[in-house]
Write a protein that holds these residues in place. Structure first.
Motif, PDB file in Angstrom:
ATOM      1  N   ARG A 171       0.806  -1.224   0.000  1.00 23.65           N
ATOM      2  CA  ARG A 171       0.000   0.000   0.000  1.00 23.65           C
ATOM      3  C   ARG A 171       0.841   1.277   0.000  1.00 23.65           C
ATOM      4  N   TRP A 172       1.965   1.229   0.695  1.00 25.46           N
ATOM      5  CA  TRP A 172       2.738   2.469   0.823  1.00 25.46           C
ATOM      6  C   TRP A 172       3.108   3.047  -0.541  1.00 25.46           C
ATOM      7  N   LEU A 173       3.352   2.154  -1.540  1.00 21.44           N
ATOM      8  CA  LEU A 173       3.740   2.621  -2.884  1.00 21.44           C
ATOM      9  C   LEU A 173       2.677   3.556  -3.459  1.00 21.44           C
ATOM     10  N   TYR A 174       1.427   3.145  -3.292  1.00 19.76           N
ATOM     11  CA  TYR A 174       0.324   3.888  -3.916  1.00 19.76           C
ATOM     12  C   TYR A 174      -0.066   5.115  -3.095  1.00 19.76           C
ATOM     13  N   VAL A 175       0.209   5.053  -1.787  1.00 18.16           N
ATOM     14  CA  VAL A 175      -0.043   6.219  -0.928  1.00 18.16           C
ATOM     15  C   VAL A 175       1.016   7.289  -1.209  1.00 18.16           C
ATOM     16  N   LEU A 176       2.273   6.877  -1.261  1.00 18.32           N
ATOM     17  CA  LEU A 176       3.327   7.864  -1.537  1.00 18.32           C
ATOM     18  C   LEU A 176       3.204   8.424  -2.955  1.00 18.32           C
ATOM     19  N   ALA A 177       2.726   7.567  -3.870  1.00 21.38           N
ATOM     20  CA  ALA A 177       2.509   8.071  -5.242  1.00 21.38           C
ATOM     21  C   ALA A 177       1.486   9.205  -5.191  1.00 21.38           C
ATOM     22  N   ALA A 178       0.446   9.015  -4.367  1.00 21.02           N
ATOM     23  CA  ALA A 178      -0.593  10.049  -4.257  1.00 21.02           C
ATOM     24  C   ALA A 178      -0.062  11.286  -3.530  1.00 21.02           C
ATOM     25  N   ALA A 198      -5.961  10.569  11.114  1.00 21.52           N
ATOM     26  CA  ALA A 198      -6.667   9.780  10.101  1.00 21.52           C
ATOM     27  C   ALA A 198      -7.275  10.664   9.000  1.00 21.52           C
ATOM     28  N   SER A 199      -7.724  11.864   9.376  1.00 24.43           N
ATOM     29  CA  SER A 199      -8.353  12.730   8.367  1.00 24.43           C
ATOM     30  C   SER A 199      -7.331  13.205   7.327  1.00 24.43           C
ATOM     31  N   ASN A 200      -6.021  13.088   7.670  1.00 21.93           N
ATOM     32  CA  ASN A 200      -4.989  13.506   6.714  1.00 21.93           C
ATOM     33  C   ASN A 200      -4.316  12.330   5.996  1.00 21.93           C
ATOM     34  N   PHE A 201      -4.798  11.120   6.257  1.00 22.38           N
ATOM     35  CA  PHE A 201      -4.221   9.986   5.499  1.00 22.38           C
ATOM     36  C   PHE A 201      -4.494  10.237   4.021  1.00 22.38           C
ATOM     37  N   VAL A 202      -3.466  10.013   3.220  1.00 26.27           N
ATOM     38  CA  VAL A 202      -3.640  10.234   1.784  1.00 26.27           C
ATOM     39  C   VAL A 202      -4.248   8.978   1.152  1.00 26.27           C
ATOM     40  N   ALA A 203      -5.254   9.180   0.309  1.00 29.35           N
ATOM     41  CA  ALA A 203      -5.863   8.023  -0.377  1.00 29.35           C
ATOM     42  C   ALA A 203      -4.931   7.566  -1.502  1.00 29.35           C
ATOM     43  N   ALA A 204      -4.822   6.250  -1.654  1.00 26.80           N
ATOM     44  CA  ALA A 204      -3.871   5.689  -2.616  1.00 26.80           C
ATOM     45  C   ALA A 204      -4.232   6.028  -4.067  1.00 26.80           C
ATOM     46  N   ARG A 205      -3.201   6.082  -4.925  1.00 25.13           N
ATOM     47  CA  ARG A 205      -3.453   6.293  -6.365  1.00 25.13           C
ATOM     48  C   ARG A 205      -3.554   4.958  -7.070  1.00 25.13           C
ATOM     49  N   TRP A 206      -4.762   4.420  -7.089  1.00 29.40           N
ATOM     50  CA  TRP A 206      -4.934   3.093  -7.697  1.00 29.40           C
ATOM     51  C   TRP A 206      -4.887   3.145  -9.213  1.00 29.40           C
ATOM     52  N   ASP A 207      -4.963   4.363  -9.776  1.00 30.82           N
ATOM     53  CA  ASP A 207      -4.859   4.417 -11.242  1.00 30.82           C
ATOM     54  C   ASP A 207      -3.466   3.971 -11.702  1.00 30.82           C
ATOM     55  N   LEU A 208      -2.500   3.877 -10.777  1.00 30.60           N
ATOM     56  CA  LEU A 208      -1.151   3.473 -11.178  1.00 30.60           C
ATOM     57  C   LEU A 208      -0.882   1.980 -10.976  1.00 30.60           C
ATOM     58  N   VAL A 209      -1.867   1.249 -10.482  1.00 27.01           N
ATOM     59  CA  VAL A 209      -1.610  -0.173 -10.185  1.00 27.01           C
ATOM     60  C   VAL A 209      -1.599  -1.003 -11.475  1.00 27.01           C
ATOM     61  N   PRO A 210      -0.589  -1.875 -11.670  1.00 30.23           N
ATOM     62  CA  PRO A 210      -0.623  -2.736 -12.858  1.00 30.23           C
ATOM     63  C   PRO A 210      -1.756  -3.753 -12.703  1.00 30.23           C
TER      64      PRO A 210
END
Ligand code: B12
Ligand code: SF4
Length: 502
Positions: free
Chosen positions: A21-28, A139-151
């Motif tokens: 998950r961290w990959l997609y959160v940091l991407a976002a 929690a209100s500042n957790f970044v939502a993951a960028r799933w558009d980048l998932v293979p």
């Protein structure tokens, strides 16, 4: 200038079980001005050094088990002229290691959601700080993951976090110390939006990457009530209400969705919670059973768990309410004896759990166990490849010994051998087939058998076996089994799916 985010691994299976998950959160969390980051998950395929150029920024996330591989990538990236930034639990605990061994320009301690953008800007200016304090983001500042980048079609499960932190204090676990004992619960809006996005892409299996999905117990409520602590009581009630709200909204998603989470067995005290889980399609949960004896539970500061018959009953309760359990057991606890293995295998069988994992007590950095063990090992002069055992993660993989926790009556090898035997017994074809009885269709039962075998191969042999031929054989098997599995887990994308109204 490109941004690369690398999830290190020394083994690649081509197909992975769960998205890191961290990959997609940091991407976002990467500002748009840097462009889309290049995401590399080495559990799929190894990083390609040729893609890294001078002036690029390489973010590497490490936990203890993959730290050494992370350092190799860090050094390689720095040699190629890139800025290197480390993060993740291991870098948070040992930032100096990432600097001295991993070629780090900077280390982010704690959550990266907010501070990552600052680290990137500083690198762009050519002036990274050596440490960034990410802290514990609300929690209100957790970044939502960028799933558009998932293979697509490479992962069996996606991962969405609903709560971070855990109020308990188990001796072998770092969560309560690093992520805190105050549960940080995301709003149901944030969680549902991510899941809808995933279902649009064709993911129907989602792991809720939570530390403890049941952060408020009935005992917590009673205690606050008895103490007359109205503020605390209201806070706990609100948190519990939010859990129910989330589950009610999960229940409105397409019925083919399957969720899996991690939870304490206390949830079995509350049938309404388990029923809500079932309706929400949370079909499975990892339950930390750890030990089947009261002494063992004491060893790990987990006496809120039950032992003996009470334990069997609690685990069966999950099943009766339609939540299947992956029981997690630990061997090698100080109070364990040779007969504990047999007793554990029997409980695992009788408790009607669907899957089980049997791990050997390993002191992980950041835990109470580790601190105690490190103290105990102060005078130990053993070195492997020049490295003390208390820095075992730095020992090259091929030489890394498996178990270091001294036991009063059993050798490490005896514990390992007995643990392996329990895996072998729990996952015999005969027992797997028996366990699959709750599934109606033949196809479903065969799928269960297949997944049980895959799980066993990926986990037990690669993680526990010491014989390199067996490990290599197992990794090949897992790779082979994983391919068809990813088709079993994929679903038709639903691009039109909307966020259901509460
Ligand atoms: C879900 C989960 C799993 C899942 C999925 C793993 C996956 N593929 O993602 C499964 C069940 C497979 C799993 C397995 C294991 N896990 Co696990 N897992 C978790 C859990 C609960 C959540 C991880 C997660 O997705 N978090 C959400 C993301 C967004 O948070 P994050 O990873 O912490 O990332 C944030 C920061 O750390 C930081 N960050 C992270 N990387 C980077 C990189 C950069 C460059 C920057 C700037 C910042 C940054 O920013 C992120 C956003 O804030 C954590 C506990 C936790 N609270 O983190 C344990 C945890 C990571 N697991 C742990 C362990 C021990 C394991 C196992 C070894 C268990 C076992 N005995 O077999 C295996 C190892 C598997 C492996 N080889 O990878 C330990 C690690 C301890 C340690 N010192 O390394 C943890 C902390 C739990 C614990 N009990 O202590 N795990
Ligand atoms: S209940 Fe689970 S997450 Fe919480 S401290 Fe214990 S092992 Fe860690």
């Amino acid at each position: 200038m490109k941004i690369h985010l690398v999830n290190p691994s020394h083994v690649s299976f081509g197909t992975a079980v769960i998205t890191p998950r961290w990959l997609y959160v940091l991407a976002a969390a990467t500002p748009a001005s840097f462009g889309d980051p290049i995401l590399v998950d080495e559990t799929l395929s190894p990083a390609d050094p040729d893609r890294i150029r001078g002036g690029d920024i390489v973010g590497i996330g490490i936990h203890t088990a993959n730290a050494l591989r992370g350092y190799e990538i860090g050094k390689m990236s720095r040699q190629r002229g890139a800025y290197v930034v480390f993060g993740g639990i291991h870098a948070t605990l040992y930032p100096e290691e990432a600097h001295s061994l991993g070629g780090a320009h900077a280390v982010v301690k704690g959550d990266g959601d907010i501070v990552w953008a600052t680290a990137l800007e500083d690198c762009r200016k050519g002036a990274p700080q050596s440490i960034y304090l990410g802290g514990r983001v609300e929690a209100s500042n957790f970044v939502a993951a960028r799933w558009d980048l998932v293979p697509l079609n490479r992962y069996m499960w996606a991962s969405v976090q609903t709560v971070r932190g855990c109020p308990k204090h188990c001796s072998f676990c770092s969560v309560w110390r690093t992520d805190g004992q105050r549960p940080r619960q995301r709003s149901s809006d944030a969680v549902i939006e991510e899941i809808v996005q995933l279902r649009r892409l064709g993911f129907r299996f989602v792991a809720l990457a939570d530390d403890n999905f049941y952060p408020v117990t009935l005992t917590d409520l009673q205690l606050a009530f008895r103490q007359g602590d109205t503020h605390r009581l209201e806070e706990l009630k609100a948190m519990r209400e939010e859990r129910f709200e989330l589950m009610a909204r999960l229940a409105l998603l397409p019925p083919d969705m399957v969720f899996f989470t991690q939870i304490t067995m206390e949830a079995a005290e509350d049938p309404s919670f388990l029923d809500a889980m079932r309706k929400a399609n949370i079909k499975g949960a990892l339950v930390g059973v750890e030990s089947v004896t009261p002494e063992g539970l004491k060893d790990v500061y987990k006496d809120f768990n039950l032992a003996g018959e009470g334990l069997v009953e609690r685990l069966r309760t999950f099943r009766r309410h339609g939540v299947h359990v992956l029981g997690s057991f630990i061997f090698g606890l100080p109070s364990d004896r040779p007969e504990t293995f047999e007793a554990t295998a029997a409980v695992a069988q009788r408790a009607e759990i669907a899957f089980a994992q049997f791990v050997m007590l390993t002191p992980f950095p950041g835990t109470v166990d580790f601190a105690r063990w490190e103290k105990m090992m102060q005078g130990d002069l053993t070195r492997i490849a020049g490295i003390p055992l208390t820095r075992r993660w730095l020992i090259p993989q091929a030489l890394r010994p498996k178990l270091y926790w001294p036991h009063p009556v059993m050798s490490g090898e005896e514990i390992r051998r007995r643990t392996q035997a329990v895996w072998d017994r729990f996952y015999t074809l005969e027992f797997i087939w028996k366990r699959s009885r709750f599934i109606k269709s033949l196809r479903g039962r065969l799928t269960f058998v297949f997944i049980s075998k895959l799980y066993r191969q990926m986990y037990a042999d690669t993680g526990i076996a010491t014989d390199s031929a067996r490990i290599a054989w197992s990794a090949r098997w897992a790779r082979w089994l994983a391919k068809p599995c990813r088709y079993l887990f994929s679903a038709c994308p639903m691009p039109q799916l909307q966020v259901p109204k509460p």
